[in-house]
Design a protein around this motif. Structure first.
Motif, PDB file in Angstrom:
ATOM      1  N   ASP A 128       0.805  -1.228   0.000  1.00 11.33           N
ATOM      2  CA  ASP A 128       0.000   0.000   0.000  1.00 11.33           C
ATOM      3  C   ASP A 128       0.839   1.279   0.000  1.00 11.33           C
ATOM      4  OD1 ASP A 128      -2.563  -0.969  -0.311  1.00 11.33           O
ATOM      5  OD2 ASP A 128      -2.936  -1.191   1.828  1.00 11.33           O
ATOM      6  N   LEU A 129       1.947   1.286   0.728  1.00 10.75           N
ATOM      7  CA  LEU A 129       2.777   2.509   0.727  1.00 10.75           C
ATOM      8  C   LEU A 129       3.458   2.715  -0.623  1.00 10.75           C
ATOM      9  CD1 LEU A 129       4.610   3.129   4.115  1.00 10.75           C
ATOM     10  CD2 LEU A 129       2.291   3.685   3.422  1.00 10.75           C
ATOM     11  N   ILE A 130       3.741   1.604  -1.317  1.00  9.96           N
ATOM     12  CA  ILE A 130       4.327   1.707  -2.658  1.00  9.96           C
ATOM     13  C   ILE A 130       3.300   2.277  -3.626  1.00  9.96           C
ATOM     14  CG2 ILE A 130       5.100   0.255  -4.599  1.00  9.96           C
ATOM     15  CD1 ILE A 130       6.773  -1.321  -2.492  1.00  9.96           C
ATOM     16  N   VAL A 131       2.079   1.767  -3.554  1.00 11.95           N
ATOM     17  CA  VAL A 131       1.004   2.317  -4.395  1.00 11.95           C
ATOM     18  C   VAL A 131       0.770   3.787  -4.051  1.00 11.95           C
ATOM     19  CG1 VAL A 131      -1.462   2.183  -4.916  1.00 11.95           C
ATOM     20  CG2 VAL A 131      -0.118   0.085  -4.743  1.00 11.95           C
ATOM     21  N   PHE A 132       0.729   4.089  -2.758  1.00 12.00           N
ATOM     22  CA  PHE A 132       0.549   5.494  -2.351  1.00 12.00           C
ATOM     23  C   PHE A 132       1.594   6.389  -2.995  1.00 12.00           C
ATOM     24  CE2 PHE A 132       2.225   8.971   0.139  1.00 12.00           C
ATOM     25  CZ  PHE A 132       1.124   9.816   0.135  1.00 12.00           C
ATOM     26  N   SER A 133       2.866   5.964  -2.933  1.00 15.32           N
ATOM     27  CA  SER A 133       3.960   6.801  -3.439  1.00 15.32           C
ATOM     28  C   SER A 133       3.747   7.150  -4.906  1.00 15.32           C
ATOM     29  CB  SER A 133       5.300   6.076  -3.269  1.00 15.32           C
ATOM     30  OG  SER A 133       5.507   5.764  -1.908  1.00 15.32           O
ATOM     31  N   LEU A 181       0.822   7.014  -6.672  1.00 19.47           N
ATOM     32  CA  LEU A 181      -0.366   7.858  -6.848  1.00 19.47           C
ATOM     33  C   LEU A 181      -0.067   9.309  -6.457  1.00 19.47           C
ATOM     34  CD1 LEU A 181      -3.280   5.670  -5.407  1.00 19.47           C
ATOM     35  CD2 LEU A 181      -2.664   6.036  -7.812  1.00 19.47           C
ATOM     36  N   ALA A 182       0.667   9.481  -5.354  1.00 14.74           N
ATOM     37  CA  ALA A 182       0.953  10.834  -4.874  1.00 14.74           C
ATOM     38  C   ALA A 182       1.795  11.592  -5.891  1.00 14.74           C
ATOM     39  CB  ALA A 182       1.668  10.773  -3.525  1.00 14.74           C
ATOM     40  N   GLY A 183       2.826  10.924  -6.425  1.00 15.29           N
ATOM     41  CA  GLY A 183       3.640  11.559  -7.467  1.00 15.29           C
ATOM     42  C   GLY A 183       2.780  11.959  -8.654  1.00 15.29           C
ATOM     43  N   GLY A 184       1.907  11.043  -9.048  1.00 22.10           N
ATOM     44  CA  GLY A 184       0.987  11.326 -10.155  1.00 22.10           C
ATOM     45  C   GLY A 184       0.073  12.504  -9.847  1.00 22.10           C
ATOM     46  N   ASP A 228      -4.524  12.297 -14.717  1.00 16.38           N
ATOM     47  CA  ASP A 228      -5.956  12.037 -14.891  1.00 16.38           C
ATOM     48  C   ASP A 228      -6.282  10.622 -14.393  1.00 16.38           C
ATOM     49  OD1 ASP A 228      -5.259  10.187 -16.891  1.00 16.38           O
ATOM     50  OD2 ASP A 228      -5.474  11.684 -18.476  1.00 16.38           O
ATOM     51  N   GLU A 229      -7.558  10.250 -14.444  1.00 17.64           N
ATOM     52  CA  GLU A 229      -7.976   8.961 -13.874  1.00 17.64           C
ATOM     53  C   GLU A 229      -7.260   7.780 -14.524  1.00 17.64           C
ATOM     54  OE1 GLU A 229      -9.615   8.046 -11.168  1.00 17.64           O
ATOM     55  OE2 GLU A 229      -9.657  10.187 -10.719  1.00 17.64           O
ATOM     56  N   ARG A 230      -7.101   7.836 -15.838  1.00 12.33           N
ATOM     57  CA  ARG A 230      -6.456   6.721 -16.542  1.00 12.33           C
ATOM     58  C   ARG A 230      -4.992   6.568 -16.086  1.00 12.33           C
ATOM     59  NH1 ARG A 230      -4.273   7.181 -22.578  1.00 12.33           N
ATOM     60  NH2 ARG A 230      -3.116   5.214 -22.647  1.00 12.33           N
ATOM     61  N   GLN A 231      -4.331   7.700 -15.933  1.00 21.53           N
ATOM     62  CA  GLN A 231      -2.928   7.648 -15.497  1.00 21.53           C
ATOM     63  C   GLN A 231      -2.816   7.160 -14.055  1.00 21.53           C
ATOM     64  OE1 GLN A 231      -2.295  11.754 -16.573  1.00 21.53           O
ATOM     65  NE2 GLN A 231      -1.060  11.195 -18.371  1.00 21.53           N
ATOM     66  N   LEU A 232      -3.739   7.595 -13.189  1.00 24.56           N
ATOM     67  CA  LEU A 232      -3.715   7.128 -11.797  1.00 24.56           C
ATOM     68  C   LEU A 232      -3.952   5.622 -11.739  1.00 24.56           C
ATOM     69  CD1 LEU A 232      -5.710   9.976  -9.963  1.00 24.56           C
ATOM     70  CD2 LEU A 232      -3.248   9.524  -9.835  1.00 24.56           C
ATOM     71  N   GLU A 233      -4.863   5.137 -12.592  1.00 22.70           N
ATOM     72  CA  GLU A 233      -5.149   3.701 -12.613  1.00 22.70           C
ATOM     73  C   GLU A 233      -3.915   2.924 -13.066  1.00 22.70           C
ATOM     74  OE1 GLU A 233      -7.590   2.489 -11.010  1.00 22.70           O
ATOM     75  OE2 GLU A 233      -6.679   0.547 -11.496  1.00 22.70           O
ATOM     76  N   ALA A 234      -3.206   3.455 -14.048  1.00 23.76           N
ATOM     77  CA  ALA A 234      -1.970   2.806 -14.515  1.00 23.76           C
ATOM     78  C   ALA A 234      -0.919   2.783 -13.409  1.00 23.76           C
ATOM     79  CB  ALA A 234      -1.432   3.546 -15.746  1.00 23.76           C
ATOM     80  N   LEU A 235      -0.810   3.886 -12.682  1.00 23.13           N
ATOM     81  CA  LEU A 235       0.175   3.945 -11.589  1.00 23.13           C
ATOM     82  C   LEU A 235      -0.191   2.957 -10.487  1.00 23.13           C
ATOM     83  CD1 LEU A 235       0.732   7.822 -11.379  1.00 23.13           C
ATOM     84  CD2 LEU A 235       2.441   6.101 -12.038  1.00 23.13           C
ATOM     85  N   ARG A 236      -1.498   2.826 -10.225  1.00 22.18           N
ATOM     86  CA  ARG A 236      -1.935   1.881  -9.200  1.00 22.18           C
ATOM     87  C   ARG A 236      -1.576   0.441  -9.613  1.00 22.18           C
ATOM     88  NH1 ARG A 236      -5.956   2.403  -5.383  1.00 22.18           N
ATOM     89  NH2 ARG A 236      -6.789   4.239  -6.425  1.00 22.18           N
ATOM     90  N   LYS A 293       5.185  -3.417 -16.074  1.00 29.45           N
ATOM     91  CA  LYS A 293       5.675  -2.691 -17.255  1.00 29.45           C
ATOM     92  C   LYS A 293       4.534  -2.411 -18.230  1.00 29.45           C
ATOM     93  CE  LYS A 293      10.449  -4.364 -17.307  1.00 29.45           C
ATOM     94  NZ  LYS A 293      11.356  -5.308 -18.005  1.00 29.45           N
ATOM     95  N   ASP A 294       3.692  -3.410 -18.448  1.00 31.72           N
ATOM     96  CA  ASP A 294       2.548  -3.207 -19.345  1.00 31.72           C
ATOM     97  C   ASP A 294       1.685  -2.046 -18.854  1.00 31.72           C
ATOM     98  OD1 ASP A 294       3.371  -5.303 -20.845  1.00 31.72           O
ATOM     99  OD2 ASP A 294       1.826  -6.713 -20.171  1.00 31.72           O
ATOM    100  N   ALA A 295       1.504  -2.006 -17.517  1.00 36.57           N
ATOM    101  CA  ALA A 295       0.643  -0.952 -16.958  1.00 36.57           C
ATOM    102  C   ALA A 295       1.168   0.430 -17.308  1.00 36.57           C
ATOM    103  CB  ALA A 295       0.526  -1.108 -15.439  1.00 36.57           C
ATOM    104  N   VAL A 296       2.482   0.660 -17.103  1.00 38.38           N
ATOM    105  CA  VAL A 296       2.978   2.021 -17.396  1.00 38.38           C
ATOM    106  C   VAL A 296       3.051   2.292 -18.897  1.00 38.38           C
ATOM    107  CG1 VAL A 296       4.219   2.571 -15.285  1.00 38.38           C
ATOM    108  CG2 VAL A 296       5.419   1.378 -17.105  1.00 38.38           C
ATOM    109  N   LEU A 297       3.298   1.242 -19.673  1.00 40.63           N
ATOM    110  CA  LEU A 297       3.352   1.472 -21.130  1.00 40.63           C
ATOM    111  C   LEU A 297       1.977   1.855 -21.670  1.00 40.63           C
ATOM    112  CD1 LEU A 297       5.857  -1.349 -22.135  1.00 40.63           C
ATOM    113  CD2 LEU A 297       6.248   1.134 -22.168  1.00 40.63           C
ATOM    114  N   ASP A 298       0.922   1.351 -21.016  1.00 39.82           N
ATOM    115  CA  ASP A 298      -0.453   1.699 -21.432  1.00 39.82           C
ATOM    116  C   ASP A 298      -0.940   3.009 -20.821  1.00 39.82           C
ATOM    117  OD1 ASP A 298      -0.452  -0.740 -22.610  1.00 39.82           O
ATOM    118  OD2 ASP A 298      -1.783  -1.725 -21.151  1.00 39.82           O
ATOM    119  N   GLY A 299      -0.140   3.620 -19.932  1.00 45.05           N
ATOM    120  CA  GLY A 299      -0.675   4.699 -19.094  1.00 45.05           C
ATOM    121  C   GLY A 299      -0.755   6.053 -19.759  1.00 45.05           C
ATOM    122  N   GLY A 300      -0.074   6.198 -20.889  1.00 44.86           N
ATOM    123  CA  GLY A 300      -0.077   7.503 -21.552  1.00 44.86           C
ATOM    124  C   GLY A 300       0.781   8.522 -20.817  1.00 44.86           C
TER     125      GLY A 300
END
Lengths: 293, 293
Positions: B181-186, B188-191, B197-205, B267-274
């Motif tokens: 959870d702290l890794i996900v937080f970090s 999301l917070a940077g984002g 936007d929502e799509r980018q936050l979802e990719a970061l998550r 990696k797929d998540a960030v490559l799709d994140g825009g």
């Protein structure tokens, strides 16, 4: 204000504490609820709501912050009672958190309450539309007044003081921070929710510093000459534990005059503050001065 | 990213930690600084900054949040090491906080770090003009992911698990919350600082959940087959303490494949994140997978 106490207590049950979809370990939720629902005056939530309403703000919008400050207060009691700190087995006639759930869970329940308080503060914006800028100032105040410069700083000084506190200024530092800062926070937060201006915030701060100190001096007095039945605890514990107090430094009569003087200062502050209705705040100051428990 | 580590560490010295006019008991400031400056990978601050920069955000604006997450991580280590919890005398070759400052001060230093982290988060708005609405979301995320549903929940489950954890799902719950959870937080917070936007936050998550779990499985593997010299600690402690791990449930080879699979997902998540530049995040995923300490 009995209505306020019930409203706040209703927010502090394990079912109401978290959003429905959260998975929280049952034992942790139980330990948090045990101490949140252990009674107490709910003084700090009362102050949040009284300050908010004195400026014409909405009680509903203040409730998440009122619940938050009670979580912070409760976490501080759980950690203070730990064996490594004051090592208390009972609080208000019930076993302390670590006696029921064990030390590890008590530490974690305290940590969880402190963290969740900030979540609750944010809900005043999410659920009731308080502007983000105001809520962010509440978050900043809470972090300052509950943290190393505030309550935790006061608690650290208090622990150190037990090994030889020597002057009234040190005692005043402890009172101002260990208990005073959360009282000031409560008033400022209520004011901020209602959109207080700088002059009103300053009046709330002055009111808070003075009733906070009066509250503590009265505590010191009651520990000396209070009625054990009304207090629900034995008197004389400060003397037995060789704790320095206001009466120790300036005597009982002078301490009583100090409570009156501080209460007068507090009343002047709110009367000068330009509030739409200061009566509730004045009542609270009066009550704190004359309380016998 | 060595530059980032130094930038964050510079913010964590006792002199830089608090506004100059704050009075903080010296012993408390010292205990906080001792653990903040005890080294470590600074992985979470790195993630805050990498996520912020991947979206074209300003590194400066991200620094207060990067410092905050390291305070939260450090508080959790101090409390985990306490006698009532894991009872550890050493961490990274240095005495643990309570061995140096005593248990009471260690508890208070942890409490102070957790509280002060929220103060630091707010400074991204105060000092660098990040909009209040974004910072309030960061406060909300931190409270959720460090609190009873997040890290503290995971820690509670972990403590309970030591008395007989039986399945992979429970282990996954602990990993996801205690460290994930702290890794996900970090991320999301940077984002959020960069205005994701929502799509980018979802990719970061998605990126965060996957590298967080990969990080833990790799930890489990290194504890079995790592090089003690490189790790700076003895291997085999999980087996000796009868802790269940990924290799325990699915074997060493399958665990290695799991790390690869999770890293690929990340990696797929960030490559799709825009994102405007995902290269730093990809590097971090690669590093975490192949690390030997």
């Amino acid at each position: 204000m009995a209505g306020v106490t019930d409203l706040v207590t209703a927010l502090l049950t394990p079912e109401k504490l978290f959003p429905a979809h959260w998975e929280v370990p049952a034992k942790l939720a139980e330990a948090m609820g045990y101490s949140l629902l252990a009674g107490g005056k709910r003084l700090r939530p009362l102050l949040v709501i009284a300050a908010c309403e004195a400026l014409g703000g909405s009680r509903e919008a203040a409730l998440p912050v009122a619940a938050a400050i009670e979580m912070v207060h409760t976490y501080s009691l759980i950690h203070d009672d730990l064996p490594a700190m004051d090592d208390d087995d009972y609080r208000r006639g019930r076993l302390t958190n670590h006696k029921v759930f064990g030390e590890a869970t008590a530490i974690l329940a305290g940590d969880a309450l402190l963290t969740h308080a900030f979540y609750s503060v944010v809900q005043s914006s999410r659920a009731h539309g308080v502007p983000a800028e105001r809520v962010l100032s509440i978050v900043e105040d809470l972090a300052e007044m509950a943290g190393p410069r505030g309550m935790v700083g006061g608690q650290t000084a208090d622990m150190d003081g037990e090994q030889g506190l020597t002057d009234l200024d040190s005692l005043k530092y402890i009172h101002l921070h260990k208990t005073g800062d959360l009282i000031v926070f409560s008033l400022l937060a209520g004011g901020r929710i209602a959109g207080a201006d700088e002059r009103q915030l300053e009046a709330l701060r002055r009111f808070g510093v003075n009733i906070g100190l009066a509250f503590q001096v009265q505590d010191d007095i009651l520990d000396l000459v209070g009625d054990e039945g009304k207090l629900g605890k034995k008197t004389g514990s400060d003397v037995r534990q060789q704790k320095v107090t206001y009466p120790y430094f300036i005597g009982l009569e002078e301490s009583r005059r100090e409570v009156e003087r501080l209460t007068g200062e507090a009343k002047d502050a709110v009367l000068d503050g330009g509030f739409s209705d200061a009566s509730r705040l004045l009542e609270i100051a009066e009550y704190l001065m004359s309380r016998d428990h």
